[in-house]
Design a protein around this motif. Structure first.
Motif, PDB file in Angstrom:
ATOM      1  N   ASP A 191       0.850  -1.188   0.000  1.00  0.00           N
ATOM      2  CA  ASP A 191       0.000   0.000   0.000  1.00  0.00           C
ATOM      3  C   ASP A 191       0.889   1.242   0.000  1.00  0.00           C
ATOM      4  OD1 ASP A 191      -1.881  -1.936   0.293  1.00  0.00           O
ATOM      5  OD2 ASP A 191      -2.594  -1.306   2.264  1.00  0.00           O
ATOM      6  N   ALA A 192       0.999   1.888  -1.152  1.00  0.00           N
ATOM      7  CA  ALA A 192       1.922   3.008  -1.301  1.00  0.00           C
ATOM      8  C   ALA A 192       1.320   4.327  -0.837  1.00  0.00           C
ATOM      9  CB  ALA A 192       2.371   3.127  -2.754  1.00  0.00           C
ATOM     10  N   TYR A 193      -0.011   4.475  -0.922  1.00  0.00           N
ATOM     11  CA  TYR A 193      -0.710   5.702  -0.505  1.00  0.00           C
ATOM     12  C   TYR A 193      -1.973   5.304   0.247  1.00  0.00           C
ATOM     13  CZ  TYR A 193       2.302   8.180  -3.822  1.00  0.00           C
ATOM     14  OH  TYR A 193       3.387   8.692  -4.481  1.00  0.00           O
ATOM     15  N   PHE A 194      -2.460   6.215   1.092  1.00  0.00           N
ATOM     16  CA  PHE A 194      -3.648   5.885   1.887  1.00  0.00           C
ATOM     17  C   PHE A 194      -4.939   6.148   1.131  1.00  0.00           C
ATOM     18  CE2 PHE A 194      -3.687  10.414   2.615  1.00  0.00           C
ATOM     19  CZ  PHE A 194      -5.003  10.734   2.912  1.00  0.00           C
ATOM     20  N   ALA A 195      -4.890   6.997   0.102  1.00  0.00           N
ATOM     21  CA  ALA A 195      -6.081   7.328  -0.680  1.00  0.00           C
ATOM     22  C   ALA A 195      -5.652   7.722  -2.081  1.00  0.00           C
ATOM     23  CB  ALA A 195      -6.862   8.466  -0.020  1.00  0.00           C
ATOM     24  N   TYR A 196      -6.589   7.622  -3.023  1.00  0.00           N
ATOM     25  CA  TYR A 196      -6.284   7.939  -4.416  1.00  0.00           C
ATOM     26  C   TYR A 196      -7.382   8.819  -5.011  1.00  0.00           C
ATOM     27  CZ  TYR A 196      -2.723   4.295  -4.197  1.00  0.00           C
ATOM     28  OH  TYR A 196      -1.630   3.541  -3.854  1.00  0.00           O
ATOM     29  N   SER A 197      -6.940   9.797  -5.808  1.00  0.00           N
ATOM     30  CA  SER A 197      -7.862  10.587  -6.623  1.00  0.00           C
ATOM     31  C   SER A 197      -7.874  10.006  -8.028  1.00  0.00           C
ATOM     32  CB  SER A 197      -7.405  12.049  -6.668  1.00  0.00           C
ATOM     33  OG  SER A 197      -7.388  12.624  -5.382  1.00  0.00           O
ATOM     34  N   PHE A 198      -8.997  10.185  -8.714  1.00  0.00           N
ATOM     35  CA  PHE A 198      -9.150   9.654 -10.066  1.00  0.00           C
ATOM     36  C   PHE A 198      -9.710  10.735 -10.982  1.00  0.00           C
ATOM     37  CE2 PHE A 198      -9.628   6.187  -7.062  1.00  0.00           C
ATOM     38  CZ  PHE A 198      -8.767   5.224  -7.571  1.00  0.00           C
ATOM     39  N   ALA A 199      -9.434  10.592 -12.266  1.00  0.00           N
ATOM     40  CA  ALA A 199      -9.972  11.557 -13.226  1.00  0.00           C
ATOM     41  C   ALA A 199      -9.984  10.954 -14.614  1.00  0.00           C
ATOM     42  CB  ALA A 199      -9.152  12.846 -13.232  1.00  0.00           C
ATOM     43  N   THR A 200     -10.895  11.454 -15.431  1.00  0.00           N
ATOM     44  CA  THR A 200     -10.887  11.198 -16.868  1.00  0.00           C
ATOM     45  C   THR A 200     -11.094  12.528 -17.568  1.00  0.00           C
ATOM     46  OG1 THR A 200     -11.800   8.964 -16.623  1.00  0.00           O
ATOM     47  CG2 THR A 200     -11.987  10.001 -18.798  1.00  0.00           C
ATOM     48  N   GLN A 201     -10.267  12.796 -18.554  1.00  0.00           N
ATOM     49  CA  GLN A 201     -10.423  14.002 -19.361  1.00  0.00           C
ATOM     50  C   GLN A 201     -10.540  13.612 -20.835  1.00  0.00           C
ATOM     51  OE1 GLN A 201      -7.184  16.692 -18.469  1.00  0.00           O
ATOM     52  NE2 GLN A 201      -7.927  17.117 -16.393  1.00  0.00           N
ATOM     53  N   ALA A 202     -11.341  14.368 -21.554  1.00  0.00           N
ATOM     54  CA  ALA A 202     -11.486  14.183 -22.991  1.00  0.00           C
ATOM     55  C   ALA A 202     -11.148  15.488 -23.681  1.00  0.00           C
ATOM     56  CB  ALA A 202     -12.909  13.756 -23.340  1.00  0.00           C
ATOM     57  N   ALA A 203     -10.369  15.407 -24.758  1.00  0.00           N
ATOM     58  CA  ALA A 203      -9.960  16.599 -25.499  1.00  0.00           C
ATOM     59  C   ALA A 203     -10.437  16.485 -26.939  1.00  0.00           C
ATOM     60  CB  ALA A 203      -8.451  16.759 -25.451  1.00  0.00           C
ATOM     61  N   ARG A 204     -11.214  17.458 -27.358  1.00  0.00           N
ATOM     62  CA  ARG A 204     -11.649  17.548 -28.755  1.00  0.00           C
ATOM     63  C   ARG A 204     -10.604  18.386 -29.493  1.00  0.00           C
ATOM     64  NH1 ARG A 204     -14.735  14.749 -32.362  1.00  0.00           N
ATOM     65  NH2 ARG A 204     -15.882  16.110 -33.798  1.00  0.00           N
ATOM     66  N   VAL A 205      -9.899  17.766 -30.434  1.00  0.00           N
ATOM     67  CA  VAL A 205      -8.804  18.451 -31.115  1.00  0.00           C
ATOM     68  C   VAL A 205      -9.085  18.553 -32.607  1.00  0.00           C
ATOM     69  CG1 VAL A 205      -7.124  17.666 -29.404  1.00  0.00           C
ATOM     70  CG2 VAL A 205      -7.469  16.339 -31.497  1.00  0.00           C
ATOM     71  N   ALA A 206      -8.545  19.605 -33.204  1.00  0.00           N
ATOM     72  CA  ALA A 206      -8.634  19.809 -34.652  1.00  0.00           C
ATOM     73  C   ALA A 206      -7.230  20.004 -35.189  1.00  0.00           C
ATOM     74  CB  ALA A 206      -9.495  21.023 -34.967  1.00  0.00           C
ATOM     75  N   VAL A 207      -6.871  19.236 -36.215  1.00  0.00           N
ATOM     76  CA  VAL A 207      -5.549  19.323 -36.823  1.00  0.00           C
ATOM     77  C   VAL A 207      -5.689  19.954 -38.198  1.00  0.00           C
ATOM     78  CG1 VAL A 207      -3.517  18.044 -37.587  1.00  0.00           C
ATOM     79  CG2 VAL A 207      -4.788  17.278 -35.573  1.00  0.00           C
ATOM     80  N   ASP A 208      -4.925  20.993 -38.425  1.00  0.00           N
ATOM     81  CA  ASP A 208      -4.919  21.696 -39.714  1.00  0.00           C
ATOM     82  C   ASP A 208      -4.061  20.904 -40.690  1.00  0.00           C
ATOM     83  OD1 ASP A 208      -4.558  23.413 -41.871  1.00  0.00           O
ATOM     84  OD2 ASP A 208      -4.486  25.209 -40.611  1.00  0.00           O
ATOM     85  N   GLY A 209      -4.676  20.331 -41.718  1.00  0.00           N
ATOM     86  CA  GLY A 209      -3.953  19.519 -42.689  1.00  0.00           C
ATOM     87  C   GLY A 209      -2.974  20.305 -43.528  1.00  0.00           C
ATOM     88  N   LEU A 210      -3.127  21.627 -43.580  1.00  0.00           N
ATOM     89  CA  LEU A 210      -2.224  22.462 -44.371  1.00  0.00           C
ATOM     90  C   LEU A 210      -0.962  22.827 -43.590  1.00  0.00           C
ATOM     91  CD1 LEU A 210      -1.790  24.031 -47.019  1.00  0.00           C
ATOM     92  CD2 LEU A 210      -2.968  25.976 -45.948  1.00  0.00           C
ATOM     93  N   THR A 211      -1.126  23.192 -42.316  1.00  0.00           N
ATOM     94  CA  THR A 211       0.012  23.652 -41.522  1.00  0.00           C
ATOM     95  C   THR A 211       0.520  22.597 -40.543  1.00  0.00           C
ATOM     96  OG1 THR A 211      -1.341  24.545 -39.717  1.00  0.00           O
ATOM     97  CG2 THR A 211      -0.932  25.996 -41.615  1.00  0.00           C
TER      98      THR A 211
END
Length: 772
Positions: free
Chosen positions: A624-644
């Protein structure tokens, strides 16, 4: 215009708001002392060399010079290593990185100090040694090339089950190499301090810092005195992000030597360029990873090897490497896993603490592996995470069983529901165009996708730092019912003072407006350890609750007497003591406090709390390395410019299990700041080094995210209270930055239909991916 209170010496004075403040460090510039001297540091011009000679005598005789101190002048120990004792305060016989301090000067003016520094640096004579500027250089050199102890500054492992058996049970195995870059903290004000000599041979230190008790110990060690003779007061600190954890130890200790040598106050303020080129950065990682799974998406094995560039000295590498190992598998219940993490000595500027402590680098790897496996299985990445996410009663990478407050799956479900993303259509939607209208001008030019990333974060210091994982709070109820609360953990822009005020008010049942929090001062509270690892709210909160209970135990009998009521029915709330069995019957808290004062009841209490003892074996990586744990999930909506080839983050959904949101507005602020900081690391913040020198040493060459770069951010608060957290609260400040880089890289990978396994993601590399 209204004025403001500023510290002058040891007291507060009113300063007119129109007063022009001088100096580069605005908050420290508010401090005014008679006879104040200015300090500058002389530094090595070599990357790695033997220091053959250093002549400070000529500099001592220059006009306006009051003192020069080098290694030979240190009355105590010329050592400053915060965890591993490998670092000198001043280089004595060898320099290990470009810019390592050789001496420090105190002068009447900054110009005089600068002139003296130039003379000292010119006097230095060196015998160059081979410069090892990469992990590969260090690995291939003689073991004692930098330190006699060997090339590895720190190493840790986390082990679960038989890893070979796990891979044997896999139907599919994915394997890849990953790289994450360094990152500059870029806090609002550069590093700085003022040290005032006291008559007893001690000093009072004022500084922009995270960890006053670290500074207290470091200064005492260097000047050769007891901790009690070193008083440390934190000045307002505009952000730190780990960069002001151990660096102030060095600066304050060197400045203290000058203050004692001159018997005058001395101020040291780093120029921004000096700060960037000579202080610690986020560790760059190079990592190899393998992941095995059955055909239906059940993960069977994960093996990861992290190699980090620790720089010339270990500094905070041990906890960074510890977290990278312990949290290296992520929030998944995988039957077998093995994570090895090592920090290698190089001749780069030392790496150190940075928000997340190795967790963002580790998360980048395990979350890219998850998406790579999902692609192989032709499975929705969210579904693959859902199948393997740890639940209550499940086990994590060290074999630890999580028995409560496991909100990991809920963060995934709520984040996925909010994002409502598909991964097969890579063209802009109307919602995307609404966020970035230029996508609608030529939709075919843009590739759009949503990437997900989940994380786990051990609360507080864990097994590696358990010996200092306690904290105190001094509570004083005054005769008028107002309350003063002193804690040992610092405010540095994260909003902890607001939350602490709330918790004091809630614990005692008083109006928050009557609660006063003095500046952090080592003379007022016991050693509460470092303000790191998002431990402020948890540790201070528990100490406050402990102190408040002591006070209420003394006040409750008196309140019962005054109200002619049984003690057990009384409720302390909103500045009153009420008895619910009688409508309208209430006793103002101020009246109770005044009567307690008249009765000579002690209205002061010292609260204390420490993390429960942990059962973890660092040799085997199990427990047992820690007494408690935080959790999270993040989602990122990304747009990639095909020209640049440029990538843009359109929107981020961030679902965080915070235990209990003591201040929801503060939670949102932390999430928004962490997401933008992490997005900068993922996309634009490229620390350029050449020959041991940092070249990107200003805002024109180091690309920080601007306000116009910030995406729309939707914060989703998940509450899964932990029984040991104050009101159920868990750590938040660091988790908010941890998942975002991986989410962005996963989104870009989906958008361009090619694997992006390194950050920062720049346009040139993305165009190369597109041309494949």
């Amino acid at each position: 215009m209204m004025g403001k209170d500023v510290l002058v010496g040891n007291r507060l004075e009113r300063v007119d708001a129109d007063t022009k403040l001088t100096g580069r460090c605005r908050f420290l510039a508010d401090l005014r002392f008679d006879g104040l001297l200015h300090a500058r540091q002389a530094r090595s011009t070599q990357i790695h060399a033997r220091l053959v000679a250093l002549d400070c005598e000529r500099a001592r005789h220059l006009p306006g010079i009051r003192a020069v101190v080098s290694a030979v002048d240190v009355p105590g120990e010329n050592r400053i290593g915060v965890i591993i004792d490998d670092q000198p305060l001043f280089a004595a016989d060898r320099v290990r990185y470009l810019g390592e301090p050789l001496a420090i000067v105190a002068a009447d003016t900054e110009a005089a100090a600068t002139a003296a520094v130039a003379v000292i640096e010119e006097s230095a004579r060196f015998e160059p040694l081979p410069a090892l500027l990469s992990i590969e250089d260090s690995r291939n050199a003689a073991p004692d090339a930098i330190h006699a102890s060997g090339p590895v500054a720190s190493s840790h492992i986390a082990v679960r089950g038989d890893i070979e058996q796990g891979f044997a049970e896999a139907d599919i195995v994915v394997e890849a190499e990953f790289g994450t870059g360094a990152q500059e903290h870029y806090y609002l004000e550069p590093q700085g301090c003022v040290v005032v000599p006291e008559g007893d041979g001690g000093v009072t230190v004022y500084g922009s810092m995270q960890c006053p008790f670290y500074v207290q110990k470091a200064v005492a060690r260097v000047i050769g005195t007891t901790y009690g003779k070193v008083r440390v007061i934190q000045t307002p600190t505009g952000g730190a992000f780990g960069g002001k954890e151990d660096i102030p130890n060095e600066l304050c200790a060197r400045t203290a030597l000058l203050a004692l040598a001159t018997d005058r106050p001395v101020r040291l303020l780093l120029e921004r360029r000096e700060d960037i080129t000579s202080t610690s950065k986020r560790h760059p990682f190079r990592t190899g990873g393998r992941l095995g799974a059955t055909g239906d998406g059940r993960l069977t094995a994960m093996a990861i090897t992290h190699d980090a560039d620790s720089g010339a000295y270990a500094t905070l590498s041990p906890p960074v490497i510890f977290r990278a190992a312990i949290q290296g598998v992520g929030p998944y219940d995988i039957p077998t896993s093995r994570v090895e993490a090592r920090g290698w000595y190089t001749n780069n500027v030392p790496s150190g603490a940075f928000r997340g402590f190795g967790s963002p680098q580790a998360t980048f790897v395990h979350e890219r592996l998850i998406d790579l496996m999902a692609s192989k299985l032709k499975m929705d990445p969210v579904e693959l995470r859902r199948i393997n996410m740890v639940r209550e009663g499940g086990r994590i990478a060290t074999g630890q069983v999580l028995t409560e407050s496991v909100g990991a799956l809920e963060t995934l479900e709520r984040c996925a529901a909010a994002a409502e993303s598909t991964t097969d259509d890579r063209r802009p939607t109307p919602a995307d165009i609404a966020l970035k209208p230029e996508l609608g001008d030529d939709p075919a030019r843009w590739m759009v996708a949503t990437g997900f990333s989940s994380m786990i974060y051990g609360n507080c210091l864990g097994q590696a730092g358990w010996h200092m994982d306690g904290a105190g709070a001094s509570l004083q109820i005054h005769a008028d019912g107002s309350v003063t609360c002193s804690t040992g953990l610092t405010e540095m822009g994260q909003g902890s003072q607001t939350v602490i005020t709330q918790m004091v008010a809630e614990a005692l049942g008083v109006d928050p407006a009557t609660v006063k929090l003095p500046p952090i001062d080592t003379a007022l509270v016991p050693d509460s350890g470092p303000t790191v690892a998002s431990r402020n709210v948890v540790m201070s909160g528990k100490a406050i609750l402990n102190g408040a209970k002591q006070l209420l135990d003394r006040l409750r009998p008196l309140a019962a007497e005054m109200m002619a009521a049984p003690e057990d029915v009384l409720i302390f709330s909103g500045g009153e003591v009420r008895r619910p069995d009688r409508d309208g019957s209430a006793l103002p808290f101020a009246e109770l406090a005044e009567m307690a004062w008249r009765r000579n009841i002690n209205l002061a209490a010292e609260g204390w709390w420490h993390v429960p003892e942990l059962n973890f074996d660092p040799q085997t990586g199990v427990g047992d390395a820690y007494f408690a744990y935080s959790f999270a999930t993040q989602a990122a909506r990304v747009a990639v410019d095909g020209l640049t080839g440029q990538s843009h983050v359109l929107k981020v959904w961030a679902a965080h299990d915070v235990g209990r949101a003591v201040n929801p507005a503060g939670v949102e602020g932390q999430v928004e700041g962490g997401v933008v900081q992490g997005a900068g690391w993922a996309l634009g913040e490229r620390l350029v080094r050449s020959g041991g020198r940092v070249l990107s040493d200003n805002l024109s060459t180091y690309e920080l995210p601007r306000s116009i770069d910030a995406p729309e951010i939707e914060t989703i608060i998940v509450e899964s209270p932990h029984s040991l957290g104050p009101y159920g609260a868990k750590s938040l400040g660091e988790p908010v930055i941890i998942p975002i880089a991986a989410a962005i890289a996963n989104g870009v990978s989906l958008a361009i239909a090619d694997a992006v396994n390194g950050i920062p993601i720049n346009s040139e590399h993305t165009l190369l991916h597109l041309e494949r």
